[in-house]
Enzyme design. Structure first.
Site, mmCIF file in Angstrom:
data_model
loop_
_atom_site.group_PDB
_atom_site.id
_atom_site.type_symbol
_atom_site.label_atom_id
_atom_site.label_comp_id
_atom_site.label_asym_id
_atom_site.label_seq_id
_atom_site.Cartn_x
_atom_site.Cartn_y
_atom_site.Cartn_z
ATOM 1 C CB SER A 70 -3.983 -5.219 8.582
ATOM 2 O OG SER A 70 -3.696 -3.853 8.684
HETATM 3 N N1 SAH Z 1 -7.014 -0.062 8.705
HETATM 4 C C1 SAH Z 1 -6.793 -0.227 7.299
HETATM 5 C C2 SAH Z 1 -5.326 -0.495 7.004
HETATM 6 C C3 SAH Z 1 -4.820 0.567 6.153
HETATM 7 S S1 SAH Z 1 -3.075 0.728 5.953
HETATM 8 C C4 SAH Z 1 -7.693 -1.306 6.706
HETATM 9 O O1 SAH Z 1 -8.411 -1.966 7.478
HETATM 10 O O2 SAH Z 1 -7.713 -1.457 5.488
HETATM 11 C C5 SAH Z 1 -2.788 2.266 6.783
HETATM 12 C C6 SAH Z 1 -3.522 3.470 6.267
HETATM 13 O O3 SAH Z 1 -3.079 4.570 7.057
HETATM 14 C C7 SAH Z 1 -3.257 3.827 4.825
HETATM 15 O O4 SAH Z 1 -4.459 3.897 4.131
HETATM 16 C C8 SAH Z 1 -2.575 5.200 4.916
HETATM 17 O O5 SAH Z 1 -2.902 6.060 3.842
HETATM 18 C C9 SAH Z 1 -3.103 5.723 6.228
HETATM 19 N N2 SAH Z 1 -2.322 6.769 6.890
HETATM 20 C C10 SAH Z 1 -0.970 6.912 6.939
HETATM 21 N N3 SAH Z 1 -0.645 7.998 7.646
HETATM 22 C C11 SAH Z 1 -1.814 8.555 8.077
HETATM 23 C C12 SAH Z 1 -2.135 9.712 8.854
HETATM 24 N N4 SAH Z 1 -1.204 10.549 9.337
HETATM 25 N N5 SAH Z 1 -3.445 9.980 9.092
HETATM 26 C C13 SAH Z 1 -4.415 9.189 8.595
HETATM 27 N N6 SAH Z 1 -4.172 8.086 7.845
HETATM 28 C C14 SAH Z 1 -2.884 7.774 7.605
#
Ligand code: SAH
Length: 218
Positions: A70
């Site tokens: 993000s």
């Molecule tokens: N917090 C992260 C942002 C990642 S983007 C950072 O600091 O880099 C969102 C993430 O959520 C992705 O990696 C995606 O694979 C994950 N995601 C999507 N659906 C999910 C679910 N049901 N359970 C766990 N992770 C999930």
């Protein structure tokens, strides 16, 4: 949590300080613990080599597997809204690069984070261990279900957009707990919502409009 990073991680320090001043402090983030965490965590270490030069820019970046880290301001904003303090325990849904987990872990006692892409779960667990974080536990799985064994959580932070608030997350939120979650359809503008639990009841506050990658289900 106080740690000292090895000298090679000092790289980009001036960019990081400037990022916090221009993108975060000047846009109204006031929580000193959040500002300190954002000045401490080496964001470039969470980004693939080819994009590392852009690590302190004002936007999200690809981290592989169709996912993104993000925008720094959004990370700071969501963290401030969650009101982290050293006595708290947090759950993150969507580990991604592990950056948000590291920011939280600089402030709270324990962070649990669930990631649905197995490669990302492994890579970020390795990365956070290498950086010396001992208060973060990551597991691969569907974060829709939360992480019951470690509940209740004072903070729940969801970093993928979901159409409806997952009921297990509401159940796993502690009394006086705060959940920050983007709600809305994938590929549309979503709304960031704060959920507070008071006397067992849920209060919802609409915060701002955001755009996150879609929530997936196993
Ligand atoms: N917090 C992260 C942002 C990642 S983007 C950072 O600091 O880099 C969102 C993430 O959520 C992705 O990696 C995606 O694979 C994950 N995601 C999507 N659906 C999910 C679910 N049901 N359970 C766990 N992770 C999930």
């Amino acid at each position: 949590m106080t740690r000292s990073f090895p000298p090679q991680l000092k790289k980009f320090e001036s960019e990081r300080i400037a990022m916090v001043t221009v993108q975060i402090l000047d846009r109204g983030i006031k929580d000193t613990a959040v500002l300190r965490a954002m000045r401490t965590v080496p964001r470039h270490q969470f980004i693939p080599k080819e994009y590392q030069k852009l690590a302190y820019d004002d936007g999200p970046l690809p981290i592989g597997y169709g996912q993104t880290i993000s925008q720094p301001y959004i990370v700071a904003y969501m963290t401030e809204v969650a009101k982290p303090t050293p006595d708290k325990r947090a759950l993150e849904v969507g580990t991604g690069s592990g950056y948000q987990a590291a920011i939280l872990a600089e402030i709270v006692k324990e962070v649990y984070s669930v990631e649905i892409v197995p490669e990302l779960a492994k890579e970020s667990a390795d990365r956070l261990a290498r950086l010396g974080y001992k208060n973060i536990t990551i597991r691969f799985g569907d974060g829709y279900r939360g992480w019951k064994e470690h509940s209740p959580f004072d903070i729940i932070m969801v970093t993928a957009a979901v159409e409806q608030i997952p009921q297990p997350l509401i159940e796993q939120l502690a009394e006086n707990g705060r959940m920050v979650i983007p709600i809305g359809a994938p590929d549309e503008v979503q709304e960031l919502i704060l959920i507070e639990k008071k006397y067992g009841k849920i209060e919802k506050h609409r915060l701002t409009f955001v755009r996150f990658v879609p929530f997936k289900r196993l």
